[in-house]
Design an enzyme around this catalytic site. Structure first.
Site, PDB file in Angstrom:
ATOM      1  N   LYS A 198      -1.761  -1.380   4.174  1.00  0.00           N
ATOM      2  CA  LYS A 198      -1.188  -2.636   3.681  1.00  0.00           C
ATOM      3  C   LYS A 198      -0.643  -3.401   4.874  1.00  0.00           C
ATOM      4  O   LYS A 198       0.254  -2.924   5.576  1.00  0.00           O
ATOM      5  CB  LYS A 198      -0.068  -2.304   2.688  1.00  0.00           C
ATOM      6  CG  LYS A 198       0.754  -3.464   2.191  1.00  0.00           C
ATOM      7  CD  LYS A 198      -0.027  -4.553   1.504  1.00  0.00           C
ATOM      8  CE  LYS A 198      -0.959  -4.047   0.431  1.00  0.00           C
ATOM      9  NZ  LYS A 198      -1.664  -5.083  -0.320  1.00  0.00           N
ATOM     10  N   HIS A 325      -8.514  -1.544  -7.266  1.00  0.00           N
ATOM     11  CA  HIS A 325      -7.180  -1.892  -6.794  1.00  0.00           C
ATOM     12  C   HIS A 325      -6.124  -1.144  -7.594  1.00  0.00           C
ATOM     13  O   HIS A 325      -6.377  -0.694  -8.713  1.00  0.00           O
ATOM     14  CB  HIS A 325      -7.005  -3.404  -6.972  1.00  0.00           C
ATOM     15  CG  HIS A 325      -5.597  -3.887  -6.916  1.00  0.00           C
ATOM     16  ND1 HIS A 325      -4.832  -4.107  -8.046  1.00  0.00           N
ATOM     17  CD2 HIS A 325      -4.813  -4.204  -5.867  1.00  0.00           C
ATOM     18  CE1 HIS A 325      -3.645  -4.549  -7.678  1.00  0.00           C
ATOM     19  NE2 HIS A 325      -3.601  -4.614  -6.365  1.00  0.00           N
TER      20      HIS A 325
HETATM   21  O1  LIG Z   1      -4.148  -4.383  -2.779  1.00  0.00           O
HETATM   22  C1  LIG Z   1      -3.160  -5.036  -3.083  1.00  0.00           C
HETATM   23  O2  LIG Z   1      -3.135  -6.245  -2.890  1.00  0.00           O
HETATM   24  C2  LIG Z   1      -2.015  -4.360  -3.673  1.00  0.00           C
HETATM   25  O3  LIG Z   1      -2.022  -3.174  -3.746  1.00  0.00           O
HETATM   26  C3  LIG Z   1      -0.875  -5.158  -4.136  1.00  0.00           C
HETATM   27  C4  LIG Z   1       0.407  -4.385  -4.230  1.00  0.00           C
HETATM   28  O4  LIG Z   1       1.373  -5.182  -4.841  1.00  0.00           O
HETATM   29  C5  LIG Z   1       0.892  -3.891  -2.868  1.00  0.00           C
HETATM   30  O5  LIG Z   1       0.851  -4.934  -1.941  1.00  0.00           O
HETATM   31  C6  LIG Z   1       2.272  -3.330  -2.947  1.00  0.00           C
HETATM   32  O6  LIG Z   1       2.463  -2.393  -3.732  1.00  0.00           O
HETATM   33  O7  LIG Z   1       3.138  -3.784  -2.203  1.00  0.00           O
HETATM   34 MG   LIG Z   2      -5.215  -6.121  -1.984  1.00  0.00          MG
END
Ligand SMILES: O=C([O-])C(=O)C[C@H](O)[C@@H](O)C(=O)[O-]
Ligand SMILES: [Mg+2]
Length: 429
Positions: A198, A325
């Protein structure tokens, strides 16, 4: 068809412990809201589903729960028609950016689909139990006995600001060495063979260095980087050029379909999304402009397992790849993800899952990853058992909360550490 009529629907919002995981909007709160949906049938079968638990979702789930009794759990198409009749206060949602799910622009339909997804899973679970069939059989049958997941790496702090929430022993990961150490633990404990970081948290060069460090530590492993649309088109192109030899795909480098199309035109690194394509109407502009090469399906987004299979058919038609996702979720959702993923022929990539970050669950037995894979259950329904005592404990936490944690707000959590923090405008870099 006796015994399949719904007699009761129970909604149980819970707060589950969540570590201080960082993203471009801020940091996870110490507890995350989820909603557990239980559908009870005349024949006594109880089916469970799970989705987002924030207030906007609860507001839709309540009238749907009231309207469902009297219908059959097998009437999945009717469930969608019914969900379409539930009023959503559009003024509160239309065209605002969904800060909770990092999902692009919010709409009433998106909220409704995320709610109906949990109802569909609960109906399938109850139907499977009533008919002695696993959910995958109700979706046409599994094509594989296990589903591969990817390690979902996050920059993170050791503790939540102010020592709030539950402690864990992961320590901080705020640089390449920390990210590699986290990945090694994921590989050791769960056998993951592919890794997603991330991003959108630090300057792009720092994140490039982290991905390079991963590539050195795990030669040849599929790697992904996802800044949730935080970069401009030129920055996206620069990152893609620098990491083109190691990236399996680059996920939502920039915000919006036109920007993604510009990036895609300038790189041969495949672009994936769970932001600019999360509903059917968003498909035509994205696919015809070549903006995305991989869609991250998510049954919570698309309206449940049957709609996810429809998405897969559209992707097959256009030669667009399919991955999966996840947002913070519990074992009910992991079971649902695994069932639907097992039935999709063209799910070509390892799926995302936050589950290893969740130390709490509502199941009597947690699901496990072996060699990075989750076995597809052949037991009736989802093949999981809900621990009602645990459910009650996590619901009590929700009841006791003064409202500050009932809606995901990563920027508010960040302000606990940095009072000046506001959700960054995009492009951030
Ligand atoms: O692939 C993504 O964009 C995510 O998994 C979104 C989530 O909200 C992720 O950014 C998180 O858990 O902070
Ligand atoms: Mg994403």
């Amino acid at each position: 068809m006796t015994g399949l009529t719904v007699t009761d629907v129970r909604l149980t919002p819970v707060l589950v412990s969540d570590p201080p995981l960082l993203n471009t909007q801020g940091v996870h709160q110490p507890y995350a809201p989820r909603l557990i949906v239980e559908v009870v049938t005349e024949g006594g079968a109880a089916g469970f589903g799970e989705t987002y638990g924030d207030t906007q979702y609860l507001d839709i789930a309540r009238p749907l729960a009231e309207a469902l009794p009297g219908r059959r759990v097998s009437d999945l198409n009717g469930l969608f028609t019914l969900a379409g009749t539930v009023e959503v206060d559009s003024a509160r949602v239309e065209d605002s950016v969904d800060v909770g799910g990092l999902r692009g622009v919010q709409s009433a339909d998106k909220l409704r689909l995320s709610v109906v997804s949990a109802f569909e899973v609960a109906c399938l679970d109850a139907l499977g139990k009533a008919r002695d069939l696993p959910v995958h059989a109700l979706l046409g049958g599994k094509l594989r006995d296990s589903v591969e997941y990817s390690a979902y790496l996050f920059y993170r702090w050791a503790r939540h600001p102010g020592g709030r929430g539950e402690a864990d022993d992961w320590g901080a990961a705020t640089d390449p060495a920390g990210v590699v150490a986290q990945a090694r633990r994921f590989a050791r404990d769960h056998g993951f063979r592919s890794f997603k970081l991330k991003g959108g948290v630090y300057e792009p060069d720092e994140e490039i260095a982290a991905v390079r460090a991963l590539a050195e530590a795990f030669p040849g492993a599929p790697l992904r980087l996802d800044p949730n649309g935080a970069w401009s088109v030129p920055t996206s192109l620069r990152v893609a050029a620098e990491l083109r030899d190691v990236l399996e795909y680059l996920e939502d480098p920039t915000s919006g379909t036109p920007g993604m199309a510009e990036v895609a035109a300038g790189t041969d690194v495949p672009l994936a999304t769970n932001m600019c394509v999360t509903t059917f109407p968003e498909i035509p502009p994205a696919f015809t402009s070549g903006a995305v090469q991989v869609v991250l399906s998510d049954h919570h987004y698309w309206g449940g397992p049957t709609r996810t299979r429809e998405l897969a058919a559209v992707c097959r038609t256009f030669g667009v790849g399919l991955s999966m996702h996840s947002n913070t979720h519990l074992g009910i959702s992991l079971a649902a993800m695994t069932h639907v993923a097992s039935t999709v022929p063209n799910l070509d990539y390892a799926c995302d899952s936050h589950y290893p970050w969740q130390s709490e669950d509502v199941l009597t037995r947690r699901l496990t990853f072996r060699d990075g894979r989750v076995d597809v259950s052949d037991a009736p329904g989802l093949g999981v058992e809900v621990d009602r005592e645990r459910l009650a404990v996590l619901h009590r936490r929700w009841l006791d909360d003064d409202g500050t944690l009932r809606d995901r707000d990563d920027a508010a959590a960040m302000r606990e550490a940095d009072p000046e923090w506001v959700t960054p405008a995009v492009p951030r870099w």
